[in-house]
Structures are given as C-alpha cells and as structure tokens.
Design a protein around this motif. Structure first.
Motif, PDB file in Angstrom:
ATOM      1  N   ASN A 243       0.834  -1.193   0.000  1.00  0.00           N
ATOM      2  CA  ASN A 243       0.000   0.000   0.000  1.00  0.00           C
ATOM      3  C   ASN A 243       0.876   1.254   0.000  1.00  0.00           C
ATOM      4  N   GLU A 244       0.253   2.400  -0.143  1.00  0.00           N
ATOM      5  CA  GLU A 244       0.981   3.663  -0.239  1.00  0.00           C
ATOM      6  C   GLU A 244       1.667   4.022   1.084  1.00  0.00           C
ATOM      7  N   LYS A 245       1.070   3.621   2.206  1.00  0.00           N
ATOM      8  CA  LYS A 245       1.674   3.917   3.504  1.00  0.00           C
ATOM      9  C   LYS A 245       3.019   3.217   3.643  1.00  0.00           C
ATOM     10  N   ASN A 246       3.074   1.950   3.286  1.00  0.00           N
ATOM     11  CA  ASN A 246       4.336   1.206   3.360  1.00  0.00           C
ATOM     12  C   ASN A 246       5.366   1.773   2.393  1.00  0.00           C
ATOM     13  N   ALA A 248       5.607   4.865   1.426  1.00  0.00           N
ATOM     14  CA  ALA A 248       6.119   6.114   1.985  1.00  0.00           C
ATOM     15  C   ALA A 248       7.186   5.832   3.044  1.00  0.00           C
ATOM     16  N   ARG A 249       6.991   4.776   3.826  1.00  0.00           N
ATOM     17  CA  ARG A 249       7.978   4.409   4.843  1.00  0.00           C
ATOM     18  C   ARG A 249       9.273   3.920   4.189  1.00  0.00           C
ATOM     19  N   ASP A 306       2.337   3.072  -4.631  1.00  0.00           N
ATOM     20  CA  ASP A 306       2.776   1.968  -3.773  1.00  0.00           C
ATOM     21  C   ASP A 306       4.170   1.454  -4.158  1.00  0.00           C
TER      22      ASP A 306
END
Length: 541
Positions: A243-246, A248-249, A306
């Motif tokens: 996903n986009e959150k991962n 970004a991390r 992503d």
C-alpha cells in the motif's frame, strides 16, 4: 555432471557483460518453464550484449571457447537467458536453481548432448523426456526444441517442466516490468519473507540508528533491479509495497540510508582508517570517499503510489574505468599489505618466543604470567619479566618490581613499550598490546608459577603459548592481564585481527596461522599443556 563449474563461469561472464538487448519492451515475455514456487528471476540478453560496441574489450573468445568446450553451444547464439531461483528444497536444503536458454538460431543438439549427457540418466516428467544427474548434486537438462535448452538442479527441473500457464506472484511481476533491460533481477520478497525474518532472528543487536531498517523485510513486497550500460551507465531499482503507507515508509528509510552513507564517508571512515598510518591506507580512504560521494550524488529516490523507484546515473566511461581499476588494484594492494602485516606479526611472535626460551634456559622454567608481591598479588605482566631476554635490560631496571603496573612510577614507563609487543596493523595507543597468553585452568600459564619443560606433557610443538587477540581485547602491556581462556568458547577473543583467523606462538617457538573455522575441540587440545587430547593429523601445526 561435467562442466558445472564452467557453467558458473559462463553465467558470471554473461552477467558482467550484459549491456544491451534486441528484444522490445512491448513484446510479451515468455514465462514458460517458470514454476509456481519460483521466487526470483534473472533476465539477460547475451547475444545483444556480447555483440555490442560496449563489449569490444570483453574476453568474448574465452567465453565462447569455455561454453563450446563444456556445453556444445556458442553463447553469442543465446538471445535470452532466464535464471530461476525457487523454494524447491527449502528450508531444509538448497534452493532450486535453473536457467532457460533461448537461441536466435538452431543449436547443434548432438553436440549439446555429447557435452551434457555424461553422468546423467534418462527420466520422464509431465510427459517430457529429459536427462537427470546420476549424482545428487549434478545438473539435469531438457532440450525443448532446437532453440530452447533448460539446465537445472535435480529438484528444480521437474517444476520447470510441469509449469503451464502458472499465475504466480513472480510471473505477475515479470509481466509488468521491462524485461528488455540489459540485465534484470526480480524477486518476490513476500514469498521469501518467512525465511528472511527467520534469518534476522540471529542478527546481533544493531545500533539505534540502524534498527528501523529491520522493518524493510516486513513492508517490501517485491524488488526489481535493472542494469543498463549501452549509451551510459544506469542502475534502476523498484521497491514494491502492499500500500501507499508502506511505500512512503520505504522512501523515508531510503533517504535516511543515503544520509547515513554520507555521514559514514565524511566522519566515520576517516576515524576507522586513523589507526592505519601508512600512505596507501590514507589514499584508499580518500578514493573511497570520492567514489562514494559520486555514487550518492547520482542516487535519486522517487515515491510513486505503492512503489519507490531508485535511479543511479553516472558517466559510463569514467565509472567503468574506475570500477575496473578498483576491482583489480585494491584487492591486490590489500592482499600485499595483509601479507606484509602477517609476516611482521609472525616475526614479532617469534621474537617473543625466543625471549621465552631465553628465560627458560636461564631459569629452568618459562616465566610466570605475572610478577607478584609477597602475598601473591599480581603487579606486573610477564611481558615486563621478559624484557631482559629481549635486549631491554635498561628498561627492565627502571621498573619498580614491588609496585603495581599503574603506580605513579611504573605508569610513566607504559609509553616505552618495546616493538615486539606492538601490532603491525594497529596503533598501539597508550602502550596497548594484543599479544597475550591464554590464562585459566589447563593453560600453560595457569597459576602464578612458570611451567617447566617436562610439565608440557602434550609436547611443545602442540601447545599454544601466546596468541594475537582481537583488537577489543587489547591491554596495557605492563598490566598483568591476558586472554581469559573459556573451554566452552575457546575462540572467544580470537580470529578478528586479520582475515580468516589469528597467529599463535607455540611452546617450541614456532608460529602458525590458526583458522577461525578451527574445530573447538582441536583448539582446546592446543591450548592445554597436559590434557593428553589427540589432535587430528591435519591439525598438527
């Protein structure tokens, strides 16, 4: 099977030389023979690479001769090579390995069979006849047609032959990346994650600044890495996330890694090289700094939903020349320097051994591990007691032998450490040394009395007297402190001062290199002087 090692050579040369491709990115990539359990693939285009202007100086003749002699085909005829790594055989055994070779024109089947068939036997799987190795560790092969050849490990060949319209994560990845790149590696990290996390359990604790990077195996789902050489050197990589959150991390950690790399080059690398005072080491550090900063300047991270894309672009000619020069020169320089250091350290230990035997001849015993007071309290090291037998009579006479090593008077003599106790590759700061004797039960220096020659029941040529310890075990040379021998962990404190092991002085005055891979039982037998343990014939120094 004959030719296993040359196969590795051919594959390696093809990887190094991969620089171009005649295939168009728009063409559908053939995923035939990629089984369901495949987790990584390497895609190369040997013919386009080896016939490109960039490969003009590549040893093509050697590669051709090696492949023709061992496999019966010319690598310049191979349009595409797809290497496969699979979960077959894991986790208890070796991973499955295989390669699919696709030729631009028909190859001579009889020549290929003549080279590959020895030490194989006929077999059938999924309705296909192939040859499997007679030995467990050999390679199998399958001639699909006059333009397709498969070579694989014994366990890997079967899932490759049975593959038919497999819809696996790796196949999906290969469908969306550009397989026309000069060289491409794709890995399904999600499928490998359990094994990666299992391996990380054995990783020693990391410094706080690096701990966050342990998140990466949990948030990276797949990786692709591409290499381009024709028209300019370029390396690209893509990290895919769920996903986009991962994603970004991942991008945040990538930027942090780049900053840590710059900090290392500017601050920590000079500190690491500080102990090496010779001009070559200092010049090497400057070159690594310059090349490292150039690489970091060309490194760029882009966050796209992503995925995180990594690009590295540099001037091809200068990088190629610099890389080749580094690959050829630095290992030779390092090897020569290590050989000189090892020879220097060997001579120092031999001088210590000569001093030990001079002491033995004068006192009928080797020196005790320490000079002690009337109550048996250790005051000064055996190294001080050895001074008169190393030609250091005047220095010996300056010591107050009834005072401890760190008394006001004796402390002033620490800086005058004889060269015999100074490591040739470490800055002996404040008079510290790594030349120590093992102390503890069963060792030659157990107790406070020196051992007589007749007490060494195991033999002087089989009993370790002194060793070079790890740098973190260094002690002040006058201090009555040495390597504490632990029979449960006999290698503790040893094996990290030089590549592959350490030097040891034996009681007969000889010096031998001890491998860091030595059996604990063998090392225990060498450290004790009267254990009567048998040594394997190959372990005798």
């Amino acid at each position: 099977m004959r030719g296993v090692r040359p196969l590795r050579v051919c594959v390696l040369l093809a990887v190094v030389g991969t620089a171009a491709s005649d295939l168009r990115a728009a063409e559908a990539f053939d995923v035939s023979y990629i089984g369901r359990d495949a987790v990584a693939a390497v895609v190369l285009h040997p013919r386009a690479v080896l016939t490109s202007p960039e490969a003009e100086m590549f040893p093509i003749e050697i590669l051709q001769a090696a492949c023709l002699d061992n496999f019966g085909f010319d690598p310049l005829d191979v349009e595409e090579a797809v290497g496969i790594l699979s979960m077959t055989g894991l986790p208890m055994g070796q991973p499955g390995l295989g390669v699919v070779l696709r030729f631009g024109r028909p190859f001579d089947r009889e020549k290929v069979r003549g080279k590959l068939e020895p030490n194989t036997q006929p077999a059938t799987h999924a309705g296909k006849e192939y040859r499997e190795p007679a030995a467990p560790n050999g390679f199998a092969f399958f001639i699909a047609d006059d333009r397709t050849l498969i070579i694989a490990s014994k366990l890997q060949i079967r899932p490759m032959l049975a593959a038919d319209k497999v819809d696996s994560p790796l196949v999906k990845l290969l469908g969306k990346v550009d397989t026309s790149k000069d060289a491409l590696v794709v890995a399904d990290i999600a499928s490998l994650r359990p094994l990666i996390l299992l391996g990380l359990q054995n990783v020693p604790p990391l410094p706080d600044e690096y701990k966050d990077f342990l998140e990466l195996p949990r948030i990276v789902d797949w990786i692709s890495v591409s290499l381009g050489v024709r028209g300019g050197f370029a390396v690209g990589a893509t990290f895919g996330a769920a996903n986009e959150k991962n994603a970004a991390r991942i991008h945040e950690l990538a930027e942090r890694a780049k900053k840590l790399a710059r900090d290392f080059l500017s601050d920590r690398l000079p500190d690491l090289m500080e102990s090496d005072k010779d001009a070559t080491s200092q010049a090497t550090a400057k070159y690594v700094q310059r090349l490292g900063n150039k690489l970091l300047d060309g490194l760029d991270f882009k966050l796209e939903k992503d995925q995180v894309r990594v690009e590295l672009s540099l001037n091809a000619p200068s990088l190629a020349v610099g890389g080749i020069a580094t690959a050829l020169v630095l290992p030779a320089v390092q090897a020569a320097r290590e050989a000189a250091r090892r020879n220097n350290a060997t001579n120092k230990l031999k001088q210590i051994g000569l001093g030990m035997h001079n002491y033995l001849n004068s006192n009928r015993s080797f020196p005790p591990r320490a000079i002690v007071d009337k109550s048996g309290k250790p005051l000064l090291s055996w190294r001080v007691a050895l001074l008169p037998y190393l030609g250091q009579d005047e220095l010996y006479k300056e010591f107050h032998l009834d005072e401890p090593w760190n008394s006001e008077h004796n402390s002033k003599l620490v800086g005058r450490m004889p060269q015999e106790f100074a490591s040739p590759q470490l800055d002996a700061a404040a008079g510290t040394t790594l030349y120590q004797v093992p102390v503890g039960e069963g060792t030659l220096f157990e107790g406070l009395e020196g051992k007589k020659l007749r007490e060494i029941v195991d033999g002087t040529s089989r009993t370790i007297m002194a060793v070079e310890t790890n740098p973190d075990k260094m002690v002040v040379w006058t201090q009555p402190a040495d390597l504490a021998y632990d029979p449960k962990q006999p290698l503790e404190g040893l094996g990290k001062v030089r590549p592959g092991g350490f030097l040891a002085l034996f009681a007969d005055g000889s010096v031998h290199f001890i491998s860091a891979d030595i059996s604990p039982d063998t090392l225990r037998a060498m450290v004790t002087y009267a254990g009567r343990e048998p040594l394997p014939p190959s372990s005798n120094p």
